[in-house]
Scaffold this active site. Structure first.
Site, PDB file in Angstrom:
ATOM      1  N   GLY A  20      63.560 -36.244  -1.674  1.00  0.00           N
ATOM      2  CA  GLY A  20      63.864 -37.283  -0.687  1.00  0.00           C
ATOM      3  C   GLY A  20      64.087 -38.631  -1.357  1.00  0.00           C
ATOM      4  N   ARG A  24      62.602 -40.447  -7.507  1.00  0.00           N
ATOM      5  CA  ARG A  24      62.105 -39.146  -7.972  1.00  0.00           C
ATOM      6  C   ARG A  24      63.238 -38.363  -8.628  1.00  0.00           C
ATOM      7  NH1 ARG A  24      57.074 -37.500  -5.294  1.00  0.00           N
ATOM      8  NH2 ARG A  24      55.738 -39.102  -6.183  1.00  0.00           N
ATOM      9  N   ARG A  43      74.634 -47.021  -2.277  1.00  0.00           N
ATOM     10  CA  ARG A  43      73.475 -47.346  -1.426  1.00  0.00           C
ATOM     11  C   ARG A  43      72.141 -47.059  -2.109  1.00  0.00           C
ATOM     12  NH1 ARG A  43      74.468 -47.203   4.636  1.00  0.00           N
ATOM     13  NH2 ARG A  43      76.703 -47.396   4.800  1.00  0.00           N
ATOM     14  N   ARG A  87      65.655 -28.246  -1.781  1.00  0.00           N
ATOM     15  CA  ARG A  87      64.887 -29.458  -1.478  1.00  0.00           C
ATOM     16  C   ARG A  87      63.544 -29.382  -2.187  1.00  0.00           C
ATOM     17  NH1 ARG A  87      62.349 -33.355   1.017  1.00  0.00           N
ATOM     18  NH2 ARG A  87      60.570 -32.939   2.356  1.00  0.00           N
ATOM     19  N   SER A  90      57.561 -33.458  -0.222  1.00  0.00           N
ATOM     20  CA  SER A  90      56.161 -33.356   0.190  1.00  0.00           C
ATOM     21  C   SER A  90      56.091 -32.929   1.653  1.00  0.00           C
ATOM     22  CB  SER A  90      55.456 -34.695  -0.015  1.00  0.00           C
ATOM     23  OG  SER A  90      56.084 -35.663   0.771  1.00  0.00           O
ATOM     24  N   ASP A 204      49.400 -34.381   2.199  1.00  0.00           N
ATOM     25  CA  ASP A 204      48.394 -34.830   3.169  1.00  0.00           C
ATOM     26  C   ASP A 204      48.069 -33.691   4.120  1.00  0.00           C
ATOM     27  OD1 ASP A 204      51.228 -36.088   3.876  1.00  0.00           O
ATOM     28  OD2 ASP A 204      50.274 -35.497   5.744  1.00  0.00           O
ATOM     29  N   ARG A 217      50.437 -37.752  -7.338  1.00  0.00           N
ATOM     30  CA  ARG A 217      51.603 -37.096  -6.728  1.00  0.00           C
ATOM     31  C   ARG A 217      52.620 -36.646  -7.764  1.00  0.00           C
ATOM     32  NH1 ARG A 217      52.330 -39.107  -0.690  1.00  0.00           N
ATOM     33  NH2 ARG A 217      50.147 -39.376  -0.281  1.00  0.00           N
TER      34      ARG A 217
END
Ligand code: HPA
Length: 237
Positions: A20, A24, A43, A87, A90, A204, A217
């Site tokens: 996402g 990363r 962008r 994909r 998280s 989470d 993470r």
């Protein structure tokens, strides 16, 4: 070039990993690829193409939520010829037997709506992962000794969810975790003859409120990248 991707024709590999977060994508390209170069920054949505053990790979951000992912995945598949899209992201756990840092590999993704809902209308289409990728990802995760769960997830349209009753229904029906992108990736891949998978790490827990601290993470994210790469290129040592 497309409206949202500045890459030249041929700049995008047939295999694309999609985190996402664009930063990363940068970290994963710098950490796992050789001969990596920036192929998109329109962008601020960074995309890199390089080699993983001799295999050509693009790592490109998707942004958060299905409308954002849909723009990039549409252009990657339809304009750049991407054939395998994984994909890496998280999710929040929705079952008590799923723990923080565990890996969830999504067989299917339930949704209230996706950007494809206008096509399906009254049809409750079941967006599902590509079997060959799923099988290879499970093998790669098990080989790494990571606690792995395979099953259904929930692709939500909202992070700040005002419908806890829906989460309760999902939990009661065995849904493993919630994220915000996989269902549309699966829809698009199925529509255009590509292969897709979502490999997720639990950041989470919806039932306990526990959350992974920010500094932990990166490690889980690295595991996911490696599982995704082994799934895409299962013969690679
Ligand atoms: N909800 C939606 N998306 C998420 C969550 C969540 O709790 N955790 C990580 N991605």
């Amino acid at each position: 070039m497309t409206i949202h991707i500045g890459a030249k024709p041929g700049d995008i590999a047939e295999t694309v990993l999609m985190p996402g977060d664009p930063l990363r994508a940068k970290w994963a390209a710098e950490t796992f690829l050789t001969e990596s170069r920036l192929v998109n920054e329109v962008r601020g949505m960074l995309g890199y193409t390089g080699l993983w053990r001799g295999n050509r790979v693009t790592i490109h951000g998707s942004g958060m939520g299905m409308p954002s992912l849909s723009i990039y995945a549409n252009e990657l598949i339809r304009d750049y010829g991407a054939k395998t899209l994984i994909r890496i992201g998280s999710c929040g756990a929705m079952q008590s037997h799923v723990g923080l840092r565990d890996i969830i590999i999504a067989m299917t993704a339930t949704t209230l709506s996706t950007p494809s809902s206008g096509i399906f209308r009254e049809l409750n289409f079941a967006p599902h992962a590509d079997w060959s990728l799923l099988r290879a990802a499970v093998a790669a995760a098990e080989a790494r000794g990571v606690t792995t769960h395979v099953g259904g997830i929930y692709s939500s349209d909202v992070f700040y969810d005002e419908r806890p009753d829906l989460n309760e229904v999902m939990t009661r029906h065995g849904i493993l975790g919630v994220e915000m992108e996989a269902a549309e990736l699966y829809n698009l891949a199925l529509r255009h003859g590509a292969r897709a998978l979502a490999v997720l790490t639990v950041s989470d827990h919806l039932l306990t409120g526990a959350a992974l601290p920010a500094d932990q993470r990166q490690g889980s994210f690295g595991d996911m990248v490696e599982i995704a790469l082994h799934a895409a290129f299962p013969g690679t040592a």
